[in-house]
Design a protein around this motif. Structure first.
Motif, PDB file in Angstrom:
ATOM      1  N   THR A  40      -7.430  45.365 -18.808  1.00  0.00           N
ATOM      2  CA  THR A  40      -7.887  46.364 -17.838  1.00  0.00           C
ATOM      3  C   THR A  40      -8.688  45.686 -16.726  1.00  0.00           C
ATOM      4  O   THR A  40      -8.491  45.981 -15.542  1.00  0.00           O
ATOM      5  CB  THR A  40      -8.726  47.454 -18.529  1.00  0.00           C
ATOM      6  N   ALA A  41      -9.571  44.760 -17.093  1.00  0.00           N
ATOM      7  CA  ALA A  41     -10.405  44.071 -16.096  1.00  0.00           C
ATOM      8  C   ALA A  41      -9.559  43.335 -15.070  1.00  0.00           C
ATOM      9  O   ALA A  41      -9.850  43.383 -13.872  1.00  0.00           O
ATOM     10  CB  ALA A  41     -11.365  43.108 -16.791  1.00  0.00           C
ATOM     11  N   VAL A  42      -8.497  42.666 -15.523  1.00  0.00           N
ATOM     12  CA  VAL A  42      -7.695  41.882 -14.587  1.00  0.00           C
ATOM     13  C   VAL A  42      -6.953  42.785 -13.608  1.00  0.00           C
ATOM     14  O   VAL A  42      -6.617  42.366 -12.506  1.00  0.00           O
ATOM     15  CB  VAL A  42      -6.748  40.911 -15.337  1.00  0.00           C
ATOM     16  N   ARG A  43      -6.758  44.042 -13.964  1.00  0.00           N
ATOM     17  CA  ARG A  43      -6.119  44.976 -13.031  1.00  0.00           C
ATOM     18  C   ARG A  43      -7.031  45.290 -11.846  1.00  0.00           C
ATOM     19  O   ARG A  43      -6.559  45.697 -10.789  1.00  0.00           O
ATOM     20  CB  ARG A  43      -5.719  46.251 -13.762  1.00  0.00           C
ATOM     21  N   PHE A  44      -8.323  45.117 -12.013  1.00  0.00           N
ATOM     22  CA  PHE A  44      -9.279  45.326 -10.922  1.00  0.00           C
ATOM     23  C   PHE A  44      -9.435  44.068 -10.067  1.00  0.00           C
ATOM     24  O   PHE A  44     -10.129  44.080  -9.061  1.00  0.00           O
ATOM     25  CB  PHE A  44     -10.661  45.711 -11.477  1.00  0.00           C
ATOM     26  N   SER A  45      -8.820  42.986 -10.464  1.00  0.00           N
ATOM     27  CA  SER A  45      -9.061  41.693  -9.820  1.00  0.00           C
ATOM     28  C   SER A  45      -8.149  41.434  -8.625  1.00  0.00           C
ATOM     29  O   SER A  45      -7.146  42.109  -8.426  1.00  0.00           O
ATOM     30  CB  SER A  45      -8.877  40.567 -10.845  1.00  0.00           C
ATOM     31  N   ALA A  75      -8.270  53.233 -14.316  1.00  0.00           N
ATOM     32  CA  ALA A  75      -7.090  52.512 -14.798  1.00  0.00           C
ATOM     33  C   ALA A  75      -6.257  53.425 -15.695  1.00  0.00           C
ATOM     34  O   ALA A  75      -5.028  53.448 -15.605  1.00  0.00           O
ATOM     35  CB  ALA A  75      -7.494  51.248 -15.539  1.00  0.00           C
ATOM     36  N   ASP A  76      -6.921  54.195 -16.542  1.00  0.00           N
ATOM     37  CA  ASP A  76      -6.199  55.144 -17.401  1.00  0.00           C
ATOM     38  C   ASP A  76      -5.533  56.223 -16.570  1.00  0.00           C
ATOM     39  O   ASP A  76      -4.408  56.626 -16.846  1.00  0.00           O
ATOM     40  CB  ASP A  76      -7.153  55.789 -18.408  1.00  0.00           C
ATOM     41  N   ALA A  77      -6.227  56.694 -15.543  1.00  0.00           N
ATOM     42  CA  ALA A  77      -5.667  57.743 -14.683  1.00  0.00           C
ATOM     43  C   ALA A  77      -4.419  57.243 -13.958  1.00  0.00           C
ATOM     44  O   ALA A  77      -3.437  57.976 -13.831  1.00  0.00           O
ATOM     45  CB  ALA A  77      -6.716  58.226 -13.676  1.00  0.00           C
ATOM     46  N   VAL A  78      -4.440  56.005 -13.510  1.00  0.00           N
ATOM     47  CA  VAL A  78      -3.282  55.428 -12.821  1.00  0.00           C
ATOM     48  C   VAL A  78      -2.107  55.345 -13.784  1.00  0.00           C
ATOM     49  O   VAL A  78      -0.963  55.591 -13.405  1.00  0.00           O
ATOM     50  CB  VAL A  78      -3.625  54.036 -12.230  1.00  0.00           C
ATOM     51  N   ASP A  79      -2.376  55.016 -15.036  1.00  0.00           N
ATOM     52  CA  ASP A  79      -1.313  54.924 -16.032  1.00  0.00           C
ATOM     53  C   ASP A  79      -0.686  56.278 -16.334  1.00  0.00           C
ATOM     54  O   ASP A  79       0.499  56.379 -16.583  1.00  0.00           O
ATOM     55  CB  ASP A  79      -1.842  54.311 -17.335  1.00  0.00           C
ATOM     56  N   ARG A  80      -1.502  57.328 -16.321  1.00  0.00           N
ATOM     57  CA  ARG A  80      -1.005  58.672 -16.647  1.00  0.00           C
ATOM     58  C   ARG A  80      -0.318  59.346 -15.476  1.00  0.00           C
ATOM     59  O   ARG A  80       0.538  60.184 -15.650  1.00  0.00           O
ATOM     60  CB  ARG A  80      -2.158  59.552 -17.135  1.00  0.00           C
ATOM     61  N   ARG A  81      -0.734  59.035 -14.292  1.00  0.00           N
ATOM     62  CA  ARG A  81      -0.192  59.713 -13.116  1.00  0.00           C
ATOM     63  C   ARG A  81       0.088  58.691 -12.033  1.00  0.00           C
ATOM     64  O   ARG A  81      -0.789  57.900 -11.685  1.00  0.00           O
ATOM     65  CB  ARG A  81      -1.214  60.720 -12.592  1.00  0.00           C
ATOM     66  N   GLY A  82       1.259  58.717 -11.496  1.00  0.00           N
ATOM     67  CA  GLY A  82       1.556  57.821 -10.389  1.00  0.00           C
ATOM     68  C   GLY A  82       0.690  58.180  -9.196  1.00  0.00           C
ATOM     69  O   GLY A  82       0.661  59.333  -8.773  1.00  0.00           O
ATOM     70  N   VAL A  83      -0.045  57.227  -8.681  1.00  0.00           N
ATOM     71  CA  VAL A  83      -0.951  57.511  -7.573  1.00  0.00           C
ATOM     72  C   VAL A  83      -0.300  57.283  -6.216  1.00  0.00           C
ATOM     73  O   VAL A  83      -0.913  57.551  -5.192  1.00  0.00           O
ATOM     74  CB  VAL A  83      -2.254  56.688  -7.673  1.00  0.00           C
ATOM     75  N   GLN A  84       0.953  56.803  -6.223  1.00  0.00           N
ATOM     76  CA  GLN A  84       1.625  56.537  -4.953  1.00  0.00           C
ATOM     77  C   GLN A  84       1.767  57.799  -4.107  1.00  0.00           C
ATOM     78  O   GLN A  84       1.929  57.709  -2.894  1.00  0.00           O
ATOM     79  CB  GLN A  84       3.028  55.954  -5.166  1.00  0.00           C
ATOM     80  N   ARG A 162      -5.223  49.165  -5.692  1.00  0.00           N
ATOM     81  CA  ARG A 162      -5.204  47.882  -6.390  1.00  0.00           C
ATOM     82  C   ARG A 162      -4.736  48.045  -7.834  1.00  0.00           C
ATOM     83  O   ARG A 162      -3.909  47.284  -8.320  1.00  0.00           O
ATOM     84  CB  ARG A 162      -6.591  47.255  -6.374  1.00  0.00           C
ATOM     85  N   LEU A 163      -5.265  49.052  -8.524  1.00  0.00           N
ATOM     86  CA  LEU A 163      -4.860  49.287  -9.911  1.00  0.00           C
ATOM     87  C   LEU A 163      -3.370  49.576 -10.014  1.00  0.00           C
ATOM     88  O   LEU A 163      -2.693  49.095 -10.918  1.00  0.00           O
ATOM     89  CB  LEU A 163      -5.658  50.447 -10.514  1.00  0.00           C
ATOM     90  N   ASP A 164      -2.864  50.369  -9.085  1.00  0.00           N
ATOM     91  CA  ASP A 164      -1.449  50.706  -9.116  1.00  0.00           C
ATOM     92  C   ASP A 164      -0.592  49.472  -8.860  1.00  0.00           C
ATOM     93  O   ASP A 164       0.402  49.239  -9.538  1.00  0.00           O
ATOM     94  CB  ASP A 164      -1.136  51.802  -8.094  1.00  0.00           C
ATOM     95  N   ARG A 165      -0.988  48.663  -7.889  1.00  0.00           N
ATOM     96  CA  ARG A 165      -0.215  47.436  -7.599  1.00  0.00           C
ATOM     97  C   ARG A 165      -0.277  46.469  -8.770  1.00  0.00           C
ATOM     98  O   ARG A 165       0.719  45.848  -9.108  1.00  0.00           O
ATOM     99  CB  ARG A 165      -0.726  46.766  -6.332  1.00  0.00           C
ATOM    100  N   ASN A 166      -1.431  46.357  -9.406  1.00  0.00           N
ATOM    101  CA  ASN A 166      -1.566  45.455 -10.546  1.00  0.00           C
ATOM    102  C   ASN A 166      -0.979  46.038 -11.827  1.00  0.00           C
ATOM    103  O   ASN A 166      -0.733  45.313 -12.780  1.00  0.00           O
ATOM    104  CB  ASN A 166      -3.027  45.057 -10.760  1.00  0.00           C
TER     105      ASN A 166
END
Length: 187
Positions: A40-45, A75-84, A162-166
């Motif tokens: 999860t941390a690396v997704r913020f990087s 990060a959990d929210a991005v996984d549950r719902r596409g933020v695009q 960033r989370l969505d791209r990662n």
């Protein structure tokens, strides 16, 4: 992924293009949880722009999940719902594609500081240059960035982008492989 007995001292540089996610310090029987935290941390990087050893928090080259705090839920929210489909994320994607090469760095500095002058110092630009970039970005985003709620909204939008791209690195089927260009440290 590296599993370490104790928290590392991250005073050494990270090779250009790599990023580091650091999991919680947990007992050995809970190493899987630490690994999940590192993922999860690396997704913020962000990828390292240079080899220097002291990175600023805004550089986001080394992200410790313990310092992510309540933003972890994003990060959990991005996984549950596409933020695009979110307008703010779409606008940030447009700015990333069509704007100047350092547009997102400038916007992150604006979101992280209280003034255009402080943001300009962070990105090593003249404050008038940053002010012009902010004005152009406001036209695309549709909300003011010089107000606290605008900067907060910008910060959340940038984080979701960033989370969505990662997240692509962690889609089902590839979740147990090391993300390219990332180091996961579980402790």
């Amino acid at each position: 992924m590296l599993i370490l007995r104790r928290r590392p001292e991250l005073h050494t540089g990270v090779p250009v293009g790599l990023s580091v996610g650091l999991g919680e310090p947990l007992p050995p029987e809970r190493v899987r949880e630490s690994w999940e935290g590192a993922r999860t941390a690396v997704r913020f990087s962000l990828p390292s722009p240079n080899h220097r050893s002291r990175y600023r928090m805004i550089d986001a080259v080394v992200v410790d999940i313990c310092k992510v705090g309540s933003l972890r839920i994003l990060a959990d929210a991005v996984d549950r719902r596409g933020v695009q489909d979110l307008a703010d994320v779409q606008a940030i994607a447009r700015l990333a594609q069509e704007g100047l090469p350092d547009t997102l760095n400038v916007l992150e500095a604006v979101a992280a500081t209280e003034s255009i002058r402080q943001a300009a110092q962070l990105v090593h630009m003249h404050h008038n240059t940053v002010a012009h970039r902010v004005e152009a970005a406001e036209g695309v985003l549709g909300f003011p960035l010089r107000e606290i709620y605008g900067r907060t909204r910008l910060l959340i939008g940038l984080t979701l982008y960033r989370l969505d791209r990662n997240a692509e690195k962690f889609r089902p089927g590839v979740s147990d492989r090391r993300p390219r260009g990332s180091v996961l440290l579980a402790t």
